[in-house]
Design a protein around this motif. Sequence first.
Motif, PDB file in Angstrom:
ATOM      1  N   LEU A 192       0.668  -1.229  -0.109  1.00  0.00           N
ATOM      2  CA  LEU A 192      -0.114   0.146   0.127  1.00  0.00           C
ATOM      3  C   LEU A 192       0.786   1.309  -0.017  1.00  0.00           C
ATOM      4  N   LEU A 193       2.000   1.048   0.569  1.00  0.00           N
ATOM      5  CA  LEU A 193       2.820   2.354   0.602  1.00  0.00           C
ATOM      6  C   LEU A 193       3.569   2.537  -0.482  1.00  0.00           C
ATOM      7  N   HIS A 194       4.077   1.489  -1.271  1.00  0.00           N
ATOM      8  CA  HIS A 194       4.727   1.691  -2.622  1.00  0.00           C
ATOM      9  C   HIS A 194       4.084   2.439  -3.344  1.00  0.00           C
ATOM     10  N   PRO A 195       4.608   3.368  -4.271  1.00  0.00           N
ATOM     11  CA  PRO A 195       6.350   3.884  -4.405  1.00  0.00           C
ATOM     12  C   PRO A 195       7.006   5.095  -3.450  1.00  0.00           C
ATOM     13  N   VAL A 196       6.305   4.976  -2.296  1.00  0.00           N
ATOM     14  CA  VAL A 196       6.977   5.835  -1.158  1.00  0.00           C
ATOM     15  C   VAL A 196       8.198   5.669  -0.968  1.00  0.00           C
ATOM     16  N   SER A 197       9.108   6.604  -0.865  1.00  0.00           N
ATOM     17  CA  SER A 197      10.526   6.366  -0.667  1.00  0.00           C
ATOM     18  C   SER A 197      10.871   5.682   0.536  1.00  0.00           C
ATOM     19  N   PHE A 198      11.862   4.721   0.542  1.00  0.00           N
ATOM     20  CA  PHE A 198      11.849   3.889   1.941  1.00  0.00           C
ATOM     21  C   PHE A 198      10.787   3.283   2.498  1.00  0.00           C
ATOM     22  N   TYR A 199       9.706   2.567   1.513  1.00  0.00           N
ATOM     23  CA  TYR A 199       8.366   2.265   2.148  1.00  0.00           C
ATOM     24  C   TYR A 199       8.386   1.045   2.786  1.00  0.00           C
ATOM     25  N   LYS A 200       9.644   0.224   2.879  1.00  0.00           N
ATOM     26  CA  LYS A 200       9.711  -0.906   3.768  1.00  0.00           C
ATOM     27  C   LYS A 200      10.163  -0.457   4.951  1.00  0.00           C
ATOM     28  N   ASN A 201      11.235   0.652   5.301  1.00  0.00           N
ATOM     29  CA  ASN A 201      11.360   1.176   6.559  1.00  0.00           C
ATOM     30  C   ASN A 201      10.214   1.765   7.165  1.00  0.00           C
ATOM     31  N   LYS A 202       9.403   2.590   6.483  1.00  0.00           N
ATOM     32  CA  LYS A 202       8.301   3.247   6.982  1.00  0.00           C
ATOM     33  C   LYS A 202       7.308   2.337   7.499  1.00  0.00           C
ATOM     34  N   ALA A 203       7.156   1.285   6.626  1.00  0.00           N
ATOM     35  CA  ALA A 203       6.086   0.161   7.024  1.00  0.00           C
ATOM     36  C   ALA A 203       6.423  -0.213   8.410  1.00  0.00           C
ATOM     37  N   LYS A 204       7.878  -0.484   8.621  1.00  0.00           N
ATOM     38  CA  LYS A 204       8.302  -1.022   9.896  1.00  0.00           C
ATOM     39  C   LYS A 204       8.050   0.090  11.158  1.00  0.00           C
ATOM     40  N   TYR A 205       8.467   1.240  10.790  1.00  0.00           N
ATOM     41  CA  TYR A 205       8.384   2.196  11.600  1.00  0.00           C
ATOM     42  C   TYR A 205       6.674   2.484  12.125  1.00  0.00           C
ATOM     43  N   LEU A 206       5.881   2.469  11.199  1.00  0.00           N
ATOM     44  CA  LEU A 206       4.407   2.488  11.488  1.00  0.00           C
ATOM     45  C   LEU A 206       3.988   1.348  12.518  1.00  0.00           C
ATOM     46  N   LYS A 207       4.314   0.093  12.102  1.00  0.00           N
ATOM     47  CA  LYS A 207       3.962  -0.934  13.048  1.00  0.00           C
ATOM     48  C   LYS A 207       4.419  -0.567  14.463  1.00  0.00           C
ATOM     49  N   GLN A 208       5.679  -0.108  14.513  1.00  0.00           N
ATOM     50  CA  GLN A 208       6.190   0.062  15.893  1.00  0.00           C
ATOM     51  C   GLN A 208       5.588   1.351  16.474  1.00  0.00           C
ATOM     52  N   THR A 209       5.167   2.262  15.672  1.00  0.00           N
ATOM     53  CA  THR A 209       4.629   3.588  16.028  1.00  0.00           C
ATOM     54  C   THR A 209       3.247   3.193  16.728  1.00  0.00           C
ATOM     55  N   VAL A 210       2.213   2.482  15.946  1.00  0.00           N
ATOM     56  CA  VAL A 210       0.999   2.234  16.604  1.00  0.00           C
ATOM     57  C   VAL A 210       0.734   1.369  17.710  1.00  0.00           C
ATOM     58  N   GLU A 211       1.907   0.198  17.845  1.00  0.00           N
ATOM     59  CA  GLU A 211       1.963  -0.145  19.374  1.00  0.00           C
ATOM     60  C   GLU A 211       2.075   0.632  20.553  1.00  0.00           C
ATOM     61  N   ILE A 212       2.779   1.588  20.095  1.00  0.00           N
ATOM     62  CA  ILE A 212       3.463   2.674  21.269  1.00  0.00           C
ATOM     63  C   ILE A 212       2.086   3.405  21.415  1.00  0.00           C
ATOM     64  N   LEU A 213       1.418   3.997  20.512  1.00  0.00           N
ATOM     65  CA  LEU A 213      -0.040   4.839  20.797  1.00  0.00           C
ATOM     66  C   LEU A 213      -0.957   3.927  21.293  1.00  0.00           C
ATOM     67  N   ILE A 214      -1.067   2.910  21.273  1.00  0.00           N
ATOM     68  CA  ILE A 214      -2.377   1.949  21.640  1.00  0.00           C
ATOM     69  C   ILE A 214      -2.109   1.760  23.239  1.00  0.00           C
ATOM     70  N   ASP A 215      -0.745   1.536  23.598  1.00  0.00           N
ATOM     71  CA  ASP A 215      -0.277   1.215  24.964  1.00  0.00           C
ATOM     72  C   ASP A 215      -0.246   2.474  25.868  1.00  0.00           C
ATOM     73  N   LYS A 216       0.326   3.412  25.133  1.00  0.00           N
ATOM     74  CA  LYS A 216       0.871   4.574  26.093  1.00  0.00           C
ATOM     75  C   LYS A 216      -0.237   5.770  25.837  1.00  0.00           C
TER      76      LYS A 216
END
Length: 395
Positions: free
Chosen positions: A250-274
């Motif tokens: 879904l993110l492709h062709p955004v620059s560095f889309y693989k890294n950004k997909a990983k960051y989004l996954k980590q960010t939503v975990e923090i937002l939900i928990d904290k």
Amino acid sequence: MAKNVKKLSLANKLAKKGDVIKPTEIIGRHNRADNVRDIEDLVGTSGSSNSIYFSPLQTRKQRGTLKNINIKSEPLTPTRVVPKKIKNEVQDELQSKILMGSVMVVKCKVVPDALNSSIRIDRIKKELETEFKQEPKQEILQNIKKEIKPQKEPLLFLGVEAPHPLWQSHLENIRTMRNRQPAPVDTMGCHRCADPTADPKTQRFQNLVALMLSSQTKDQTTFEAMNRLKERTLTTITIKEMPVTELENLLHPVSFYKNKAKYLKQTVEILIDKYDSDIPDNPKDLIALPGVGPKMAHICMAVAWNKVTGIGVDVHVHRLSNRLGWVLQPTKEPEQTRIGLEKWLPHSLWSEVNHLFVGFGQTICTPLKPNCGECLNKDICPSAFKETKAKKSKE
């Protein structure tokens, strides 16, 4: 007498006659009026020894006053005698006279301008007081205020020690150019990516996601990726439950889309928990999230929380600040530019400068080939001056 025939001068008459007359010293002069003659009378006459000859520069009327004046003997020379300056004895010494032959020339000193004198100013004040005596001063001021519309912000920021003295002219010209030509950021920027029908918490999260995807990516690409995510109902829960491979597609062709997909996954975990699926309300906690930098944090605070905490400096603001000379020393990183700008730029302009400079950098002052010919700052921009100077040196 024909028009083409020239009138003979005294020198021509003497040359034609063949006689040479040399000036001599006058030993004595008589007071008889009948022996006063012009020097022209010498031509064609034998010349009486009892006659007194005068130069044509002196009029006959002046010669008539010689009857009662004793004239001392003086030498006659063939050269013209330079007239002497005769000063008129006046107390204020504003005038002086020069006697040149039979012509009187008057020289005057420059008198100070009477318009600026205190006497005239006092008289004008009295006239104005009598003229507006019937109408009180407060009513006049109220009428003037009604005609003048108040401005949203002052044109001059007094006391601002900017690196470039013409920074306000730069700013006004960029505003004018931005109003003439729309830019992609106006319709597809991060502030346009959130779903306006969603609840405020979801909109703030979508603002953060758009900023995380916009890093080193064009607004068109980010806007299209956000539309694909919103079709899947973009929330913290959907991103958490979505597989990484699907999110990457879904993110492709955004620059560095693989890294950004990983960051989004980590960010939503923090937002939900904290933060109960919301985003932090301060730049420090926003920067602590994976994949979020100072630029994203300050822009997110302005867009999501409507709070101005700093200047969002991306590649466009970084480039333009260096080209315009808005930083004291050239900077290599956007964060250095942000620190340099916040030291002197008025706080009221912090929220505007990012959106203003990004659109200007997308349309006119582009990275590789800036359109200096279309820029209103071409005559006051340090980079434009250096560019033209370099071209002339090559030629």
